[in-house]
Design a protein around this motif. Structure first.
Motif, PDB file in Angstrom:
ATOM      1  N   TRP A  13      43.234  34.166  31.702  1.00 51.53           N
ATOM      2  CA  TRP A  13      43.110  33.229  32.818  1.00 51.53           C
ATOM      3  C   TRP A  13      42.840  33.930  34.154  1.00 51.53           C
ATOM      4  CZ3 TRP A  13      43.253  27.972  31.979  1.00 51.53           C
ATOM      5  CH2 TRP A  13      43.148  27.192  33.123  1.00 51.53           C
ATOM      6  N   LEU A  85      46.420  21.813  40.213  1.00 54.58           N
ATOM      7  CA  LEU A  85      45.354  22.727  39.816  1.00 54.58           C
ATOM      8  C   LEU A  85      44.379  22.975  40.957  1.00 54.58           C
ATOM      9  CD1 LEU A  85      44.682  21.469  36.187  1.00 54.58           C
ATOM     10  CD2 LEU A  85      45.760  23.615  36.876  1.00 54.58           C
ATOM     11  N   THR A  93      40.562  26.768  37.733  1.00 61.76           N
ATOM     12  CA  THR A  93      41.570  25.716  37.915  1.00 61.76           C
ATOM     13  C   THR A  93      41.001  24.545  38.702  1.00 61.76           C
ATOM     14  OG1 THR A  93      42.427  26.883  39.844  1.00 61.76           O
ATOM     15  CG2 THR A  93      43.568  27.245  37.752  1.00 61.76           C
TER      16      THR A  93
END
Length: 170
Positions: A13, A85, A93
């Protein structure tokens, strides 16, 4: 098997976010990239504030009326998650957060997850509820069995270490 996938996601991520910064930075420049990050953070914080208050009001009204929280509450919760997010710095995100703001995506998520939601009635015995594109109704074929105290009795197991009469020889 889930832990290696989760650890891979935790490692991948931030790398994806860094790659997103590099790609967007090369395409639009440093100041525009920073402006986009700050702008989405401001939008995300406004969304969290507005939708979070709306979610709390909806939960409160559903609780006062004694109804089970359903689709509307989940929809508001997805908007709050979208706000979180968007608030986080990063373009991956932001893309996921913006996708959660699209009603079609929220409907798709609800159709995938809504069938698996089990709501337990806090006022009475546990019941299984299902959604039929409306309010939650009791599912008579659910796995929950409602028994009174007289319907089920179990004698204490004398061999159990938790038994009061068990003597432990050492």
């Amino acid at each position: 098997m889930r832990f290696p996938l989760l650890s891979l996601l935790v490692l991948a991520w931030p790398l994806a976010e860094i790659a997103g910064f590099v790609v967007v930075g090369r395409a639009v420049g440093l100041w525009a990239t920073l402006g986009l990050v700050i702008g989405t953070a401001v939008i995300g914080s406004l969304l969290i504030r507005g939708q979070g208050i709306s979610l709390l009001r909806k939960l409160s009204s559903e609780g006062r009326e004694g109804r089970m929280p359903a689709r509307g509450v989940i929809d508001e919760a997805m908007k709050v998650i979208a706000g979180f997010l968007l608030f986080l710095p990063g373009f991956v995100t932001d893309i996921i957060g913006l996708a959660l703001l699209v009603p079609f995506i929220r409907n798709l998520i609800w159709s995938l997850v809504g069938r698996r939601i089990v709501i337990v009635n806090p006022q009475g015995p546990a019941s299984n509820y299902r959604r039929d594109d409306g309010p939650f109704t009791r599912d008579p074929n659910g796995p929950v069995v409602d028994l009174d105290a007289d319907d089920f009795k179990r004698d204490p197991d004398s061999s159990s270490p938790w038994s009061q009469n068990r003597r432990i020889d050492q």
